[in-house]
Design an enzyme around this catalytic site. Structure first.
Site, PDB file in Angstrom:
ATOM      1  N   HIS A 118      -9.674  11.493   4.647  1.00  0.00           N
ATOM      2  CA  HIS A 118      -8.950  10.219   4.687  1.00  0.00           C
ATOM      3  C   HIS A 118      -7.458  10.341   4.949  1.00  0.00           C
ATOM      4  CE1 HIS A 118      -7.944  11.458   0.568  1.00  0.00           C
ATOM      5  NE2 HIS A 118      -6.904  10.656   0.668  1.00  0.00           N
TER       6      HIS A 118
HETATM    7  C1  UD1 Z   1      -3.884   6.402  -0.655  1.00  0.00           C
HETATM    8  C2  UD1 Z   1      -2.740   7.339  -0.988  1.00  0.00           C
HETATM    9  C3  UD1 Z   1      -3.218   8.774  -0.835  1.00  0.00           C
HETATM   10  C4  UD1 Z   1      -4.466   9.041  -1.663  1.00  0.00           C
HETATM   11  C5  UD1 Z   1      -5.524   7.992  -1.329  1.00  0.00           C
HETATM   12  C6  UD1 Z   1      -6.709   8.151  -2.248  1.00  0.00           C
HETATM   13  C7  UD1 Z   1      -0.481   6.535  -0.393  1.00  0.00           C
HETATM   14  C8  UD1 Z   1       0.639   6.702   0.557  1.00  0.00           C
HETATM   15  N1  UD1 Z   1      -1.625   7.176  -0.047  1.00  0.00           N
HETATM   16  O1  UD1 Z   1      -4.248   6.635   0.702  1.00  0.00           O
HETATM   17  O2  UD1 Z   1      -2.195   9.656  -1.298  1.00  0.00           O
HETATM   18  O3  UD1 Z   1      -4.947  10.308  -1.340  1.00  0.00           O
HETATM   19  O4  UD1 Z   1      -4.972   6.671  -1.519  1.00  0.00           O
HETATM   20  O5  UD1 Z   1      -7.857   7.592  -1.726  1.00  0.00           O
HETATM   21  O6  UD1 Z   1      -0.352   5.875  -1.382  1.00  0.00           O
HETATM   22  N2  UD1 Z   1      -8.699   0.221   2.468  1.00  0.00           N
HETATM   23  C9  UD1 Z   1      -9.767  -0.626   2.299  1.00  0.00           C
HETATM   24  N3  UD1 Z   1     -10.152  -0.930   1.026  1.00  0.00           N
HETATM   25  C10 UD1 Z   1      -9.530  -0.447  -0.075  1.00  0.00           C
HETATM   26  C11 UD1 Z   1      -8.433   0.409   0.109  1.00  0.00           C
HETATM   27  C12 UD1 Z   1      -8.040   0.736   1.387  1.00  0.00           C
HETATM   28  O7  UD1 Z   1     -10.365  -1.096   3.253  1.00  0.00           O
HETATM   29  O8  UD1 Z   1      -9.949  -0.765  -1.208  1.00  0.00           O
HETATM   30  C13 UD1 Z   1      -8.303   0.577   3.845  1.00  0.00           C
HETATM   31  C14 UD1 Z   1      -7.258  -0.369   4.428  1.00  0.00           C
HETATM   32  O9  UD1 Z   1      -7.531  -0.535   5.771  1.00  0.00           O
HETATM   33  C15 UD1 Z   1      -5.962   0.394   4.237  1.00  0.00           C
HETATM   34  C16 UD1 Z   1      -6.425   1.846   4.403  1.00  0.00           C
HETATM   35  O10 UD1 Z   1      -7.728   1.877   3.837  1.00  0.00           O
HETATM   36  O11 UD1 Z   1      -4.998   0.050   5.179  1.00  0.00           O
HETATM   37  C17 UD1 Z   1      -5.532   2.843   3.699  1.00  0.00           C
HETATM   38  O12 UD1 Z   1      -5.387   2.496   2.307  1.00  0.00           O
HETATM   39  P1  UD1 Z   1      -4.064   2.936   1.513  1.00  0.00           P
HETATM   40  O13 UD1 Z   1      -4.209   2.655   0.079  1.00  0.00           O
HETATM   41  O14 UD1 Z   1      -2.843   2.396   2.199  1.00  0.00           O
HETATM   42  O15 UD1 Z   1      -4.011   4.487   1.767  1.00  0.00           O
HETATM   43  P2  UD1 Z   1      -5.110   5.589   1.475  1.00  0.00           P
HETATM   44  O16 UD1 Z   1      -5.467   6.239   2.775  1.00  0.00           O
HETATM   45  O17 UD1 Z   1      -6.206   5.032   0.649  1.00  0.00           O
HETATM   46  N1  UDP Z   2     -14.005  10.116  -5.327  1.00  0.00           N
HETATM   47  C1  UDP Z   2     -15.171   9.444  -5.646  1.00  0.00           C
HETATM   48  N2  UDP Z   2     -15.946   8.972  -4.633  1.00  0.00           N
HETATM   49  C2  UDP Z   2     -15.646   9.155  -3.321  1.00  0.00           C
HETATM   50  C3  UDP Z   2     -14.469   9.871  -3.010  1.00  0.00           C
HETATM   51  C4  UDP Z   2     -13.652  10.328  -4.033  1.00  0.00           C
HETATM   52  O1  UDP Z   2     -15.506   9.296  -6.804  1.00  0.00           O
HETATM   53  O2  UDP Z   2     -16.410   8.685  -2.456  1.00  0.00           O
HETATM   54  C5  UDP Z   2     -13.147  10.573  -6.438  1.00  0.00           C
HETATM   55  C6  UDP Z   2     -13.087  12.095  -6.574  1.00  0.00           C
HETATM   56  O3  UDP Z   2     -13.103  12.410  -7.945  1.00  0.00           O
HETATM   57  C7  UDP Z   2     -11.748  12.434  -5.984  1.00  0.00           C
HETATM   58  C8  UDP Z   2     -10.931  11.207  -6.336  1.00  0.00           C
HETATM   59  O4  UDP Z   2     -11.845  10.121  -6.230  1.00  0.00           O
HETATM   60  O5  UDP Z   2     -11.150  13.580  -6.534  1.00  0.00           O
HETATM   61  C9  UDP Z   2      -9.746  10.936  -5.453  1.00  0.00           C
HETATM   62  O6  UDP Z   2     -10.204  10.997  -4.166  1.00  0.00           O
HETATM   63  P1  UDP Z   2      -9.401  10.784  -2.843  1.00  0.00           P
HETATM   64  O7  UDP Z   2      -9.920  11.806  -1.925  1.00  0.00           O
HETATM   65  O8  UDP Z   2      -9.532   9.378  -2.449  1.00  0.00           O
HETATM   66  O9  UDP Z   2      -7.842  10.993  -3.178  1.00  0.00           O
HETATM   67  P2  UDP Z   2      -6.891  12.241  -3.285  1.00  0.00           P
HETATM   68  O10 UDP Z   2      -7.355  13.082  -4.411  1.00  0.00           O
HETATM   69  O11 UDP Z   2      -6.893  12.962  -1.976  1.00  0.00           O
HETATM   70  O12 UDP Z   2      -5.550  11.636  -3.543  1.00  0.00           O
END
Ligand code: UD1
Ligand code: UDP
Length: 362
Positions: free
Chosen positions: A205
């Site tokens: 991601h």
């Molecule tokens: C964010 C964090 C990242 C973390 C990740 C965990 C920042 C800068 N990044 O990245 O460090 O590793 O969360 O998963 O804070 N979206 C949905 N539904 C949701 C959430 C997100 O559809 O419930 C989609 C949206 O299109 C959004 C995109 O995912 O624009 C990215 O979501 P965002 O929270 O901005 O960043 P992550 O990639 O999730």
């Molecule tokens: N996770 C989960 N289901 C998923 C993906 C992730 O339960 O489909 C959990 C898992 O414990 C992981 C945590 O969410 O360590 C955070 O995951 P993510 O990769 O989104 O974020 P990051 O650790 O890279 O910030």
């Protein structure tokens, strides 16, 4: 009684809060007020974790949703400040490195409310990656900094942060040990028709991997080559960001050779992890969980903050533009001896809570 506000917003923070909330409650440590920024909002990115891990319902939900970095950070800053002014906590608690983390710390610091940062001192190149900016800024605004390892505390020392630094170990290890008996391995093997020890678990991601078409194609090609050669099946719970980019870049043809499923809950993911052969991921959390579960991970990143696992040889870095090297990397590191205790003993919550209490009661 002291009041501490804990701010969460994204999936990795919900799982960490699960441990803190329950331990604070058990120790009757302080009046714990939970705030959810709403950075993650889909049911399977948010509610699912609250239900499965029995995290208390947040007292406030800011509902900030998705937007650009500046707008998302600003929205949390704006709304969280109102909560701080109303609740007047003695301290706030933030986790990790998301936009929610940095905005919460900034709102509190401007009101002279002390900040405790869990997972402090992680450093990763490049310096301009969003999470690295968030970590550095948050660490420099924090009064208490809880590090997962000695290396993190050394990183802080190099930036002249020495006061209030504690090596607590990793709160995610607390959670892993606590929930291990409940991991849903059998259910996941059955539901997705997987054979134990005969599949790879993938998650992806990071913006630098999935928002850049060239990198995304390189990774998908690498995964295709990997599955063709190993004949392993693949299960890939896909983050919505990745799903969106694959559709936007017209890359859906790559989805046919993999078993793509929506994001799953913690117990489901850990069940998949327990049953897999190996992991391919760019998740900060999953690369550590793989290590906790004694599975090796190819980490699709140019660098990682979890350096100890790489330096031990257990996990390997494979940047997006070298994804064709996935298979040789995985074969090469098969003979590595499991490095024990890189991130503490699974009692991080105790260290964190005791030190916050002692700070607040001074
Ligand atoms: C964010 C964090 C990242 C973390 C990740 C965990 C920042 C800068 N990044 O990245 O460090 O590793 O969360 O998963 O804070 N979206 C949905 N539904 C949701 C959430 C997100 O559809 O419930 C989609 C949206 O299109 C959004 C995109 O995912 O624009 C990215 O979501 P965002 O929270 O901005 O960043 P992550 O990639 O999730
Ligand atoms: N996770 C989960 N289901 C998923 C993906 C992730 O339960 O489909 C959990 C898992 O414990 C992981 C945590 O969410 O360590 C955070 O995951 P993510 O990769 O989104 O974020 P990051 O650790 O890279 O910030």
């Amino acid at each position: 009684m002291n009041k501490v506000i804990s701010l969460v917003g994204a999936r990795p923070q919900f799982i960490k809060e699960a441990v803190i909330a329950s331990e604070v409650y058990k120790a009757n440590a302080w009046n714990h007020v939970l705030v959810h920024s709403g950075q993650h909002y889909d049911a399977n990115m948010s509610d699912l974790f609250f239900q499965e891990l029995q995290i208390p319902t947040p007292r406030y939900f800011l509902g900030i949703g998705s937007s650009s970095h500046g707008k998302q950070t600003a929205a949390v800053l704006d709304k969280f400040e109102d909560i701080l002014l109303k609740e007047r906590p003695d301290m706030i608690l933030v986790y990790g490195d998301t936009n929610t983390t940095v905005a919460g710390a900034l709102a509190a610091a401007k009101l002279k409310i002390p900040v405790a940062h869990i997972e402090a001192g992680i450093r990763q190149k490049p310096k301009d990656m969003p999470e690295e900016i968030n970590r550095v800024v948050t660490d420099h605004m924090s009064s208490l900094l809880f590090c997962c390892s000695e290396l993190s505390s050394q990183n802080l020392k190099q930036e002249n942060i020495t006061k209030g630094v504690f090596i607590s170990g990793d709160i995610m290890y607390d959670l892993f040990l606590r929930m291990k008996p409940h991991f849903l391995k059998e259910k996941m093997l059955h539901d997705f028709n997987l054979q134990e020890g005969k599949y790879t678990l993938i998650t992806l991601h990071r913006d630098f991997n999935v928002d850049n078409k060239e990198n995304l194609v390189s990774i998908l090609e690498g995964l295709k080559g990997f599955t063709e050669e190993t004949k392993l099946s693949v299960i890939f719970p896909m983050h919505p960001r990745t799903r969106n980019r694959i559709e936007e870049f017209n890359l859906t043809k790559y989805l046919t050779f993999m078993n793509i499923i929506p994001p799953v809950g913690y117990l489901e993911l850990m069940g998949l992890l327990e049953g897999c052969t190996n992991v391919i991921t760019d998740s900060g959390g999953l690369q550590k969980e793989a290590y906790f579960a004694e599975k090796q991970a190819a980490v699709i990143m140019p660098d990682t903050g979890w350096r100890e696992i790489i330096e031990s040889g257990w996990n390997q870095l494979v940047p997006a533009n070298k994804a064709e090297e996935l298979l040789p990397c995985i074969l090469e590191n098969k003979s590595i001896i499991y490095p024990e205790n890189l991130y503490g003993d699974g009692k991080a919550a105790k260290v964190i809570i005791e030190n916050i209490m002692s700070y607040l009661n001074k």
